[in-house]
Design a protein around this motif. Structure first.
Motif, PDB file in Angstrom:
ATOM      1  N   ALA A 150      15.412   3.282 -18.680  1.00 37.14           N
ATOM      2  CA  ALA A 150      15.150   3.696 -18.569  1.00 37.14           C
ATOM      3  C   ALA A 150      13.552   4.511 -18.352  1.00 37.14           C
ATOM      4  O   ALA A 150      13.615   5.425 -17.775  1.00 37.14           O
ATOM      5  CB  ALA A 150      15.819   4.914 -19.664  1.00 37.14           C
ATOM      6  N   PHE A 151      12.942   3.460 -18.835  1.00 35.84           N
ATOM      7  CA  PHE A 151      11.828   3.782 -18.837  1.00 35.84           C
ATOM      8  C   PHE A 151      10.876   2.632 -18.192  1.00 35.84           C
ATOM      9  O   PHE A 151      12.113   1.812 -19.502  1.00 35.84           O
ATOM     10  CB  PHE A 151      11.039   5.220 -20.066  1.00 35.84           C
ATOM     11  CG  PHE A 151      11.294   4.224 -21.256  1.00 35.84           C
ATOM     12  CD1 PHE A 151      10.191   3.038 -22.087  1.00 35.84           C
ATOM     13  CD2 PHE A 151      12.392   4.659 -21.673  1.00 35.84           C
ATOM     14  CE1 PHE A 151      11.021   2.502 -22.659  1.00 35.84           C
ATOM     15  CE2 PHE A 151      12.667   4.449 -23.113  1.00 35.84           C
ATOM     16  CZ  PHE A 151      11.590   2.918 -23.991  1.00 35.84           C
ATOM     17  N   ASP A 152      10.056   2.174 -18.105  1.00 39.14           N
ATOM     18  CA  ASP A 152       9.250   1.039 -17.521  1.00 39.14           C
ATOM     19  C   ASP A 152       8.724   0.574 -18.681  1.00 39.14           C
ATOM     20  O   ASP A 152       7.820   0.840 -19.357  1.00 39.14           O
ATOM     21  CB  ASP A 152       8.017   1.402 -16.166  1.00 39.14           C
ATOM     22  CG  ASP A 152       7.603   0.338 -15.753  1.00 39.14           C
ATOM     23  OD1 ASP A 152       7.686  -0.437 -16.677  1.00 39.14           O
ATOM     24  OD2 ASP A 152       7.039   0.383 -15.336  1.00 39.14           O
ATOM     25  N   LEU A 153       9.092  -0.093 -19.101  1.00 40.53           N
ATOM     26  CA  LEU A 153       9.005  -1.222 -20.312  1.00 40.53           C
ATOM     27  C   LEU A 153       7.200  -2.347 -20.523  1.00 40.53           C
ATOM     28  O   LEU A 153       6.654  -2.513 -21.306  1.00 40.53           O
ATOM     29  CB  LEU A 153       9.107  -2.651 -20.785  1.00 40.53           C
ATOM     30  CG  LEU A 153      10.547  -2.242 -21.184  1.00 40.53           C
ATOM     31  CD1 LEU A 153      11.242  -2.918 -21.550  1.00 40.53           C
ATOM     32  CD2 LEU A 153       9.995  -0.721 -22.911  1.00 40.53           C
ATOM     33  N   GLY A 154       6.620  -1.830 -18.494  1.00 47.77           N
ATOM     34  CA  GLY A 154       5.139  -2.289 -17.790  1.00 47.77           C
ATOM     35  C   GLY A 154       4.361  -2.067 -18.818  1.00 47.77           C
ATOM     36  O   GLY A 154       4.186  -1.431 -19.666  1.00 47.77           O
ATOM     37  N   ASP A 155       2.872  -2.673 -18.106  1.00 44.28           N
ATOM     38  CA  ASP A 155       1.510  -2.448 -18.784  1.00 44.28           C
ATOM     39  C   ASP A 155       0.946  -0.890 -18.962  1.00 44.28           C
ATOM     40  O   ASP A 155       0.522  -1.017 -19.689  1.00 44.28           O
ATOM     41  CB  ASP A 155       0.688  -3.603 -18.385  1.00 44.28           C
ATOM     42  CG  ASP A 155       0.953  -4.550 -19.488  1.00 44.28           C
ATOM     43  OD1 ASP A 155       1.663  -4.691 -20.545  1.00 44.28           O
ATOM     44  OD2 ASP A 155       0.064  -5.993 -19.238  1.00 44.28           O
ATOM     45  N   HIS A 156       1.319  -1.103 -17.183  1.00 45.01           N
ATOM     46  CA  HIS A 156       0.769   0.942 -17.156  1.00 45.01           C
ATOM     47  C   HIS A 156      -1.236   0.873 -17.312  1.00 45.01           C
ATOM     48  O   HIS A 156      -1.345   2.163 -18.029  1.00 45.01           O
ATOM     49  CB  HIS A 156       0.962   2.082 -18.340  1.00 45.01           C
ATOM     50  CG  HIS A 156       3.020   1.826 -18.389  1.00 45.01           C
ATOM     51  ND1 HIS A 156       3.433   1.794 -17.324  1.00 45.01           N
ATOM     52  CD2 HIS A 156       3.428   1.560 -19.251  1.00 45.01           C
ATOM     53  CE1 HIS A 156       4.771   1.900 -17.379  1.00 45.01           C
ATOM     54  NE2 HIS A 156       4.998   1.339 -18.985  1.00 45.01           N
ATOM     55  N   HIS A 158      -2.695  -0.693 -19.167  1.00 46.69           N
ATOM     56  CA  HIS A 158      -3.621  -1.190 -19.958  1.00 46.69           C
ATOM     57  C   HIS A 158      -4.232  -2.271 -20.262  1.00 46.69           C
ATOM     58  O   HIS A 158      -3.771  -3.779 -19.340  1.00 46.69           O
ATOM     59  CB  HIS A 158      -2.543  -1.929 -21.989  1.00 46.69           C
ATOM     60  CG  HIS A 158      -1.287  -0.999 -22.031  1.00 46.69           C
ATOM     61  ND1 HIS A 158      -1.310  -1.327 -23.008  1.00 46.69           N
ATOM     62  CD2 HIS A 158      -1.398   0.753 -21.723  1.00 46.69           C
ATOM     63  CE1 HIS A 158      -0.288   0.090 -24.014  1.00 46.69           C
ATOM     64  NE2 HIS A 158      -0.374   0.955 -22.752  1.00 46.69           N
TER      65      HIS A 158
ATOM     66  N   LEU B  87       3.817   3.777 -25.378  1.00 46.57           N
ATOM     67  CA  LEU B  87       4.082   3.160 -23.552  1.00 46.57           C
ATOM     68  C   LEU B  87       3.463   4.601 -22.815  1.00 46.57           C
ATOM     69  O   LEU B  87       2.534   4.792 -22.202  1.00 46.57           O
ATOM     70  CB  LEU B  87       5.166   2.745 -22.512  1.00 46.57           C
ATOM     71  CG  LEU B  87       5.760   1.746 -24.149  1.00 46.57           C
ATOM     72  CD1 LEU B  87       7.081   1.133 -23.029  1.00 46.57           C
ATOM     73  CD2 LEU B  87       4.394   0.138 -22.702  1.00 46.57           C
ATOM     74  N   ASN B 119       3.372  -6.517 -23.635  1.00 46.24           N
ATOM     75  CA  ASN B 119       2.196  -6.013 -23.432  1.00 46.24           C
ATOM     76  C   ASN B 119       1.055  -6.743 -24.248  1.00 46.24           C
ATOM     77  O   ASN B 119       1.412  -6.283 -25.346  1.00 46.24           O
ATOM     78  CB  ASN B 119       2.361  -4.300 -23.290  1.00 46.24           C
ATOM     79  CG  ASN B 119       1.323  -3.258 -23.305  1.00 46.24           C
ATOM     80  OD1 ASN B 119      -0.203  -3.724 -23.938  1.00 46.24           O
ATOM     81  ND2 ASN B 119       1.610  -2.541 -22.213  1.00 46.24           N
ATOM     82  N   ARG B 121      -1.698  -5.554 -25.588  1.00 43.70           N
ATOM     83  CA  ARG B 121      -2.273  -4.615 -26.691  1.00 43.70           C
ATOM     84  C   ARG B 121      -1.687  -4.031 -27.885  1.00 43.70           C
ATOM     85  O   ARG B 121      -1.320  -3.632 -28.660  1.00 43.70           O
ATOM     86  CB  ARG B 121      -2.802  -3.184 -26.081  1.00 43.70           C
ATOM     87  CG  ARG B 121      -4.514  -3.653 -25.642  1.00 43.70           C
ATOM     88  CD  ARG B 121      -4.444  -1.844 -24.323  1.00 43.70           C
ATOM     89  NE  ARG B 121      -4.481  -0.952 -25.341  1.00 43.70           N
ATOM     90  CZ  ARG B 121      -4.825  -0.153 -26.169  1.00 43.70           C
ATOM     91  NH1 ARG B 121      -5.762  -0.945 -26.402  1.00 43.70           N
ATOM     92  NH2 ARG B 121      -4.890   1.094 -26.567  1.00 43.70           N
ATOM     93  N   ILE B 151       6.271   7.308 -17.579  1.00 44.41           N
ATOM     94  CA  ILE B 151       6.810   5.768 -17.328  1.00 44.41           C
ATOM     95  C   ILE B 151       8.458   6.215 -16.993  1.00 44.41           C
ATOM     96  O   ILE B 151       9.357   5.241 -17.070  1.00 44.41           O
ATOM     97  CB  ILE B 151       7.183   5.313 -18.403  1.00 44.41           C
ATOM     98  CG1 ILE B 151       7.520   5.715 -20.243  1.00 44.41           C
ATOM     99  CG2 ILE B 151       5.375   5.361 -18.437  1.00 44.41           C
ATOM    100  CD1 ILE B 151       7.157   4.702 -21.264  1.00 44.41           C
ATOM    101  N   ASN B 153      11.958   5.978 -15.339  1.00 44.43           N
ATOM    102  CA  ASN B 153      12.359   5.474 -14.279  1.00 44.43           C
ATOM    103  C   ASN B 153      13.541   6.283 -13.745  1.00 44.43           C
ATOM    104  O   ASN B 153      14.601   6.482 -13.639  1.00 44.43           O
ATOM    105  CB  ASN B 153      13.374   4.185 -14.562  1.00 44.43           C
ATOM    106  CG  ASN B 153      14.197   3.521 -13.196  1.00 44.43           C
ATOM    107  OD1 ASN B 153      13.242   3.259 -12.538  1.00 44.43           O
ATOM    108  ND2 ASN B 153      14.995   2.149 -13.586  1.00 44.43           N
ATOM    109  N   LEU B 156      17.048   4.834 -11.911  1.00 48.62           N
ATOM    110  CA  LEU B 156      17.698   5.553 -12.614  1.00 48.62           C
ATOM    111  C   LEU B 156      18.105   6.394 -13.105  1.00 48.62           C
ATOM    112  O   LEU B 156      19.944   6.721 -11.963  1.00 48.62           O
ATOM    113  CB  LEU B 156      18.089   5.004 -13.534  1.00 48.62           C
ATOM    114  CG  LEU B 156      18.632   4.740 -14.570  1.00 48.62           C
ATOM    115  CD1 LEU B 156      19.983   4.086 -14.284  1.00 48.62           C
ATOM    116  CD2 LEU B 156      19.195   4.053 -16.075  1.00 48.62           C
TER     117      LEU B 156
END
Lengths: 159, 166
Positions: A150-156, A158, B87, B119, B121, B151, B153, B156
Motif C-alpha cells: 500500500a505504501f513504499d517502505l524504502g528510504d525516501h 533518508h 516514512l 531504513n 535512520r 509514499i 503505491n 496498487l
C-alpha cells in the motif's frame, strides 16, 4: 434520479485504516468508512460509522453483523473494501450474502502468513478479490493475488 | 529557544506496552528539562511523567501527524500507522516491536514487519536488544522535516480502483 453509489470501506483505526486510505486513493466514488474508533478528521470519507471493536467475541461480531445490515441498507454500496482487522468479518459475510463485490487487502504487517481475519476470509471464500502485500504469502494460497504494498517502505531520501 | 521534541507513540490498540515505557523513563533525558516529550501511551499504565512535556492516552491522527512534523526523534511501537507517518516525514526513529510473550499483543506480527525495516535512520530494538541511550546532541542536530513525501503505491491503488469499480 438515481442515488450515487458509494464504496464501503471497513478498517480498524491505526495501521489498517492508513493502508485503506492509501489503497483507495484513486477511487473516485464516495467512500463511507466503518471503523472501531471515530477520531478521524479526514475529508476522504463522506460518512463514518463507528462499530464495536473485538478480536474474538462472537457476541460483538453478531452485534456488528446486525449493525452491518443497517449500514448496508442505508448506504447501498456498489462494492466493499477492507484491510482488516477482525471487525471486517461480519461485513465480509454480509458482502457474500448480499452478493456485493468485496475486495480484501491483507495487512502489510503480515509478512510470513495471512492475518487471522485473512485466513478466515480465504478459507470461506468471502472475498471476490483477495490480495496479500507480500509475494511469498500470496503464492501459498490459490486465488490470492500480489500487486505490491500500500505504501513504499524504502528510504525516501533518508541520509 | 524551542526545545527538541521526543515523540513516543504506542498506537491505538488495547494492549499495554509497559516495557517501552520503562525503557524511556530510565533514560536521563526523561528527567531532563533540555527537551520536550509527548507520550501517547494508549493502554499503558502510566506512573511517572517526563520532566517536560505532555502525556495523552490517545489523540486523533491529524494531531499525531502535527506532532510527527515537529518531532526531532520518534520512539514507537512497530505499528503500520506509525511506520507510515515516520516514512512520510523522514524521521529519526527507534522502533520497539510489541511481543506476545509480554502480553503486548495477541501475536508476534510486529516482529515480522520489524524485520523488513531497513531504513538507515530507523533503529529496531528486537527482544533481547538493549534500548539505546538517547543522545541529546544528535537529537538537537536533527533537521526539521515538515513536508511529507508521498509514499502511496499508486500502482496498487490503480488495481484496487479497477477491482472495485470495473
Amino acid at each position: 434520479m438515481g442515488r450515487k453509489s458509494s464504496i464501503l470501506v471497513i478498517a480498524s483505526a491505526g495501521g489498517h485504516l492508513t493502508q485503506a486510505i492509501c489503497a483507495t486513493s484513486l477511487v473516485k466514488q464516495d467512500l463511507v468508512l466503518v471503523c472501531n474508533k471515530n477520531m478521524l478528521l479526514n475529508d476522504r470519507f463522506k460518512r463514518i460509522h463507528t462499530i464495536r471493536d473485538t478480536q474474538h467475541s462472537a457476541f460483538v461480531h453478531a452485534l456488528n453483523f446486525v449493525r452491518g445490515i443497517w449500514i448496508l441498507i442505508r448506504e447501498r454500496p456498489s462494492a466493499m473494501f477492507s484491510t482488516g482487522g477482525p471487525i471486517c468479518l461480519p461485513f465480509a459475510l454480509l458482502a457474500k450474502l448480499t452478493r456485493t463485490r468485496f475486495v480484501y487487502l491483507d495487512t502489510l504487517s503480515r509478512v510470513t502468513e495471512l492475518s487471522n481475519s485473512g485466513k478466515m476470509i480465504e478459507k470461506y471464500g468471502l472475498a471476490d478479490t483477495f490480495l496479500s502485500q507480500w509475494e511469498p504469502v500470496a503464492t501459498k494460497y490459490r486465488g490470492v493475488e500480489y500487486h505490491g504494498q500500500a505504501f513504499d517502505l524504502g528510504d525516501h531520501g533518508h541520509q | 529557544m524551542v526545545k527538541p521534541l521526543i515523540l513516543v507513540t504506542m498506537g491505538t490498540n488495547d494492549y499495554p506496552f509497559n516495557r517501552l515505557y520503562n525503557y524511556i523513563k530510565q533514560d536521563p533525558l526523561f528527567k531532563s528539562d533540555s527537551c520536550d516529550w509527548f507520550i501517547q501511551y494508549g493502554a499503558c499504565e502510566l506512573a511517572d511523567k517526563p520532566q517536560s512535556g505532555q502525556v495523552h492516552q490517545l489523540i486523533p491522527r491529524a494531531d499525531m501527524e502535527a506532532l510527527i512534523k515537529r518531532a526531532a526523534l520518534v520512539i514507537s511501537h512497530c505499528g503500520i500507522g506509525s511506520l507510515n507517518l515516520v516514512l512520510q516525514y523522514r524521521k529519526q526513529v527507534i522502533f520497539v516491536p510489541r511481543v506476545q510473550k509480554h502480553g503486548e499483543f495477541s501475536d508476534d506480527h510486529q516482529l515480522q514487519i520489524a524485520s523488513k525495516i531497513t531504513n538507515r535512520r530507523m533503529k529496531v530494538v528486537m527482544p533481547g536488544d538493549k534500548f539505546p541511550s538517547l543522545d541529546l546532541e544528535q537529537i538537537k542536530a536533527e533537521a526539521p522535516q515538515t513536508e511529507p513525501v508521498d509514499i502511496t503505491n499508486y500502482d496498487l491503488a490503480r488495481i484496487i480502483n479497477y477491482k472495485l469499480t470495473a
